[in-house]
Motif scaffolding. Structure first.
Motif, PDB file in Angstrom:
ATOM      1  N   CYS A  70      -6.059   0.242   4.539  1.00 46.73           N
ATOM      2  CA  CYS A  70      -5.233   0.642   3.387  1.00 46.73           C
ATOM      3  C   CYS A  70      -3.791   0.891   3.810  1.00 46.73           C
ATOM      4  CB  CYS A  70      -5.816   1.887   2.735  1.00 46.73           C
ATOM      5  SG  CYS A  70      -7.352   1.593   1.836  1.00 46.73           S
ATOM      6  N   SER A  71      -3.595   1.554   4.933  1.00 40.78           N
ATOM      7  CA  SER A  71      -2.240   1.821   5.416  1.00 40.78           C
ATOM      8  C   SER A  71      -1.511   0.526   5.741  1.00 40.78           C
ATOM      9  CB  SER A  71      -2.301   2.725   6.655  1.00 40.78           C
ATOM     10  OG  SER A  71      -2.860   3.989   6.340  1.00 40.78           O
ATOM     11  N   GLU A  72      -2.231  -0.440   6.301  1.00 42.62           N
ATOM     12  CA  GLU A  72      -1.616  -1.725   6.647  1.00 42.62           C
ATOM     13  C   GLU A  72      -1.216  -2.507   5.389  1.00 42.62           C
ATOM     14  OE1 GLU A  72      -0.010  -4.685   8.869  1.00 42.62           O
ATOM     15  OE2 GLU A  72      -0.767  -2.752   9.596  1.00 42.62           O
ATOM     16  N   LYS A  73      -2.044  -2.448   4.340  1.00 46.20           N
ATOM     17  CA  LYS A  73      -1.754  -3.182   3.102  1.00 46.20           C
ATOM     18  C   LYS A  73      -0.601  -2.552   2.310  1.00 46.20           C
ATOM     19  CE  LYS A  73      -5.014  -6.463   2.936  1.00 46.20           C
ATOM     20  NZ  LYS A  73      -6.229  -6.269   2.126  1.00 46.20           N
ATOM     21  N   ALA A  74      -0.152  -1.373   2.714  1.00 50.14           N
ATOM     22  CA  ALA A  74       0.938  -0.700   2.006  1.00 50.14           C
ATOM     23  C   ALA A  74       2.213  -1.540   2.010  1.00 50.14           C
ATOM     24  CB  ALA A  74       1.214   0.669   2.634  1.00 50.14           C
ATOM     25  N   LYS A  75       2.322  -2.471   2.946  1.00 48.42           N
ATOM     26  CA  LYS A  75       3.509  -3.326   3.025  1.00 48.42           C
ATOM     27  C   LYS A  75       3.551  -4.356   1.891  1.00 48.42           C
ATOM     28  CE  LYS A  75       3.332  -3.009   8.084  1.00 48.42           C
ATOM     29  NZ  LYS A  75       3.064  -3.761   9.336  1.00 48.42           N
ATOM     30  N   ASP A  76       2.400  -4.632   1.272  1.00 50.87           N
ATOM     31  CA  ASP A  76       2.357  -5.636   0.203  1.00 50.87           C
ATOM     32  C   ASP A  76       3.273  -5.231  -0.949  1.00 50.87           C
ATOM     33  OD1 ASP A  76       0.438  -6.678   1.838  1.00 50.87           O
ATOM     34  OD2 ASP A  76      -1.097  -6.885   0.297  1.00 50.87           O
ATOM     35  N   ARG A  77       3.813  -6.211  -1.621  1.00 56.28           N
ATOM     36  CA  ARG A  77       4.731  -5.939  -2.722  1.00 56.28           C
ATOM     37  C   ARG A  77       3.994  -5.243  -3.868  1.00 56.28           C
ATOM     38  NH1 ARG A  77       6.800 -11.541  -5.100  1.00 56.28           N
ATOM     39  NH2 ARG A  77       7.695 -10.058  -6.603  1.00 56.28           N
ATOM     40  N   PRO A  78       4.688  -4.437  -4.675  1.00 58.00           N
ATOM     41  CA  PRO A  78       4.036  -3.728  -5.781  1.00 58.00           C
ATOM     42  C   PRO A  78       3.288  -4.674  -6.717  1.00 58.00           C
ATOM     43  CG  PRO A  78       6.221  -2.830  -5.419  1.00 58.00           C
ATOM     44  CD  PRO A  78       6.105  -4.046  -4.525  1.00 58.00           C
ATOM     45  N   GLY A  79       2.169  -4.206  -7.250  1.00 59.74           N
ATOM     46  CA  GLY A  79       1.347  -5.023  -8.139  1.00 59.74           C
ATOM     47  C   GLY A  79       0.039  -4.323  -8.446  1.00 59.74           C
ATOM     48  N   PHE A  80      -1.005  -5.139  -8.633  1.00 59.21           N
ATOM     49  CA  PHE A  80      -2.341  -4.632  -8.944  1.00 59.21           C
ATOM     50  C   PHE A  80      -3.198  -4.650  -7.682  1.00 59.21           C
ATOM     51  CE2 PHE A  80      -0.830  -5.796 -13.105  1.00 59.21           C
ATOM     52  CZ  PHE A  80      -1.437  -4.891 -13.967  1.00 59.21           C
ATOM     53  N   PHE A  81      -3.893  -3.546  -7.412  1.00 69.63           N
ATOM     54  CA  PHE A  81      -4.737  -3.435  -6.225  1.00 69.63           C
ATOM     55  C   PHE A  81      -6.095  -2.853  -6.615  1.00 69.63           C
ATOM     56  CE2 PHE A  81      -0.341  -3.066  -4.920  1.00 69.63           C
ATOM     57  CZ  PHE A  81      -0.256  -3.870  -3.791  1.00 69.63           C
ATOM     58  N   THR A  82      -7.113  -3.192  -5.829  1.00 69.83           N
ATOM     59  CA  THR A  82      -8.427  -2.563  -5.963  1.00 69.83           C
ATOM     60  C   THR A  82      -8.803  -1.964  -4.609  1.00 69.83           C
ATOM     61  OG1 THR A  82      -9.510  -4.695  -5.489  1.00 69.83           O
ATOM     62  CG2 THR A  82      -9.259  -4.070  -7.805  1.00 69.83           C
ATOM     63  N   LEU A  83      -9.571  -0.882  -4.650  1.00 67.93           N
ATOM     64  CA  LEU A  83     -10.136  -0.295  -3.443  1.00 67.93           C
ATOM     65  C   LEU A  83     -11.619  -0.097  -3.716  1.00 67.93           C
ATOM     66  CD1 LEU A  83      -9.920   0.922  -0.637  1.00 67.93           C
ATOM     67  CD2 LEU A  83      -9.236   3.097  -1.674  1.00 67.93           C
ATOM     68  N   ASP A 136      -2.909 -12.809 -17.669  1.00 70.87           N
ATOM     69  CA  ASP A 136      -1.725 -13.430 -17.082  1.00 70.87           C
ATOM     70  C   ASP A 136      -1.293 -12.768 -15.775  1.00 70.87           C
ATOM     71  OD1 ASP A 136      -1.303 -11.386 -18.993  1.00 70.87           O
ATOM     72  OD2 ASP A 136       0.843 -11.727 -18.977  1.00 70.87           O
ATOM     73  N   VAL A 137      -2.075 -11.786 -15.284  1.00 73.15           N
ATOM     74  CA  VAL A 137      -1.831 -11.223 -13.950  1.00 73.15           C
ATOM     75  C   VAL A 137      -2.451 -12.168 -12.934  1.00 73.15           C
ATOM     76  CG1 VAL A 137      -2.350  -9.308 -12.385  1.00 73.15           C
ATOM     77  CG2 VAL A 137      -1.743  -8.846 -14.768  1.00 73.15           C
ATOM     78  N   SER A 138      -1.679 -12.570 -11.932  1.00 75.57           N
ATOM     79  CA  SER A 138      -2.140 -13.594 -11.001  1.00 75.57           C
ATOM     80  C   SER A 138      -3.360 -13.162 -10.208  1.00 75.57           C
ATOM     81  CB  SER A 138      -1.012 -13.990 -10.047  1.00 75.57           C
ATOM     82  OG  SER A 138      -0.552 -12.853  -9.328  1.00 75.57           O
ATOM     83  N   ASP A 139      -3.343 -11.922  -9.683  1.00 75.94           N
ATOM     84  CA  ASP A 139      -4.489 -11.503  -8.879  1.00 75.94           C
ATOM     85  C   ASP A 139      -4.440  -9.997  -8.626  1.00 75.94           C
ATOM     86  OD1 ASP A 139      -6.864 -11.871  -7.639  1.00 75.94           O
ATOM     87  OD2 ASP A 139      -6.085 -12.948  -5.901  1.00 75.94           O
ATOM     88  N   PHE A 140      -5.616  -9.438  -8.279  1.00 73.29           N
ATOM     89  CA  PHE A 140      -5.723  -8.064  -7.814  1.00 73.29           C
ATOM     90  C   PHE A 140      -5.940  -8.112  -6.305  1.00 73.29           C
ATOM     91  CE2 PHE A 140      -5.953  -7.440 -12.144  1.00 73.29           C
ATOM     92  CZ  PHE A 140      -6.387  -6.203 -12.575  1.00 73.29           C
ATOM     93  N   THR A 141      -5.171  -7.405  -5.529  1.00 71.14           N
ATOM     94  CA  THR A 141      -5.308  -7.399  -4.078  1.00 71.14           C
ATOM     95  C   THR A 141      -6.306  -6.336  -3.653  1.00 71.14           C
ATOM     96  OG1 THR A 141      -3.020  -8.130  -3.788  1.00 71.14           O
ATOM     97  CG2 THR A 141      -4.089  -7.111  -1.888  1.00 71.14           C
ATOM     98  N   GLU A 142      -7.336  -6.733  -2.944  1.00 75.07           N
ATOM     99  CA  GLU A 142      -8.338  -5.777  -2.456  1.00 75.07           C
ATOM    100  C   GLU A 142      -7.829  -5.110  -1.173  1.00 75.07           C
ATOM    101  OE1 GLU A 142     -11.058  -3.288  -1.891  1.00 75.07           O
ATOM    102  OE2 GLU A 142     -11.438  -4.596  -3.619  1.00 75.07           O
ATOM    103  N   LEU A 143      -7.900  -3.788  -1.135  1.00 77.79           N
ATOM    104  CA  LEU A 143      -7.411  -3.031   0.022  1.00 77.79           C
ATOM    105  C   LEU A 143      -8.489  -2.823   1.080  1.00 77.79           C
ATOM    106  CD1 LEU A 143      -5.388  -0.238  -1.845  1.00 77.79           C
ATOM    107  CD2 LEU A 143      -4.510  -2.356  -0.835  1.00 77.79           C
ATOM    108  N   ALA A 144      -9.745  -2.767   0.665  1.00 79.73           N
ATOM    109  CA  ALA A 144     -10.828  -2.478   1.610  1.00 79.73           C
ATOM    110  C   ALA A 144     -11.206  -3.718   2.408  1.00 79.73           C
ATOM    111  CB  ALA A 144     -12.048  -1.957   0.865  1.00 79.73           C
ATOM    112  N   PRO A 145     -11.559  -3.541   3.674  1.00 79.61           N
ATOM    113  CA  PRO A 145     -12.039  -4.677   4.470  1.00 79.61           C
ATOM    114  C   PRO A 145     -13.506  -4.959   4.159  1.00 79.61           C
ATOM    115  CG  PRO A 145     -12.002  -2.679   5.823  1.00 79.61           C
ATOM    116  CD  PRO A 145     -11.488  -2.289   4.462  1.00 79.61           C
TER     117      PRO A 145
END
Length: 304
Positions: A77-90, A260-269
């Motif tokens: 999760c800390s590493e993914k913090a660099k991703d640009r703002p948007g939609f995320f799932t955990l 119309d949201v391109s994708d949700f970025t998953e934070l968990a491995p």
């Protein structure tokens, strides 16, 4: 929002109205009191992030298998913090450390992208106090606004010394417009503010812009109002610089409400692997049992 221009226009109107009402009330407050009330001057997001990362360093050398997995989730999760703002799932099962992992992402993400505050949104008042206390223990009581129907400001003020009471007075003022870096609140408080018709409730809407919104137990978002709720979240993300994180062990299919949201970025491995790792219960249907047979099975275990 594509296909819904009137919703976008309506939301912009709410933002402008919120800004105007809050500015008007603050100016009136200053005039009537002969000076400003004790608002603001909280620790910065950068300072809170540094403090939280220092607090989390105690988990850097896990020993047990389950703590190793929790630390792996936290680091991802800390590493993914660099991703640009948007939609995320955990997507992490119960026991995986979602509370600290999501806050670690949010604070580091806010610092990386110049966001102003973290809003932690929880469906149940039964667990909101527990989560808020975890954040208070790590970041200081004076830096966490706990805003929900169960919180008793008068009781909290009467139970402490004068200095602590002054801190609670500042927090109570912050509950009017959410002008504080970290807020812990409920689904009801959050969404009713976004769609409020009362001026007092509308004051906080403009301060949701450029925030990280963490929706804990996302499967409990109000199903009958899910479309307008997700439209509002989409507006905040796409047009007002916010990020949204949906945390749960059982991730709902929310993308269908924001096509119309391109994708949700998953934070968990590896969410599927985590589900298998954290599985602790096997449910079997034994059918109808007599009282005697049920008692025999209960007595066969040290805990039931």
């Amino acid at each position: 929002i594509k296909g819904h221009p009137f919703f976008t226009a309506s939301f912009l109107t709410r933002m402008v109205f919120s800004t105007l009402v809050d500015a008007d009330w603050l100016e009136t407050e200053t005039y009537m009191n002969g000076g400003r009330k004790p608002r603001g001057e909280y620790a910065s997001i950068e300072a809170l992030c540094q403090q939280f990362n220092s607090f989390l360093s105690r988990f850097d050398a896990p020993v047990t298998e389950i703590n190793c997995k929790r630390t792996e989730i936290l680091n991802a999760c800390s590493e993914k913090a660099k991703d640009r703002p948007g939609f995320f799932t955990l997507t992490v099962p119960t026991g995986g450390g979602k509370t600290f992992a999501s806050m670690a992402f949010a604070l580091n993400h806010a610092v990386q992208h110049g966001l102003k505050r973290i809003i932690y949104i929880i469906p149940f008042t039964s667990i909101i106090e527990q989560n808020a206390q975890e954040f208070k223990n790590s970041l200081g009581e004076e830096n966490i606004l706990e805003h929900h129907s169960n919180f008793d400001w008068d009781r909290m003020r009467s139970a402490h010394d004068d200095e602590t009471n002054r801190a609670y007075e500042k927090l109570k003022l912050a509950s009017e417009n959410w002008d504080i870096p970290i807020i812990v609140t409920t689904n009801v408080q959050f969404f009713e503010s976004l769609f409020a018709s009362q001026k007092s409730a509308s004051r906080k809407v403009h301060n949701v812009a450029k925030s990280v919104m963490i929706f804990d137990e996302a499967q409990m978002l109000p199903r009958e109002y899910l479309q307008p709720c997700m439209f509002a979240v989409q507006e905040l993300v796409q047009n007002y610089g916010a990020s949204a994180v949906f945390c749960t062990a059982t991730q709902p299919q929310l993308k269908q409400y924001v096509p119309d949201v391109s994708d949700f970025t998953e934070l968990a491995p590896d969410p599927q692997g985590l589900a298998a790792f954290f599985k602790r219960v096997l449910v079997k249907n034994l059918g109808t049992l007599s009282d005697e047979a049920l008692i025999e099975k209960l007595n066969a275990h040290p805990q039931v």
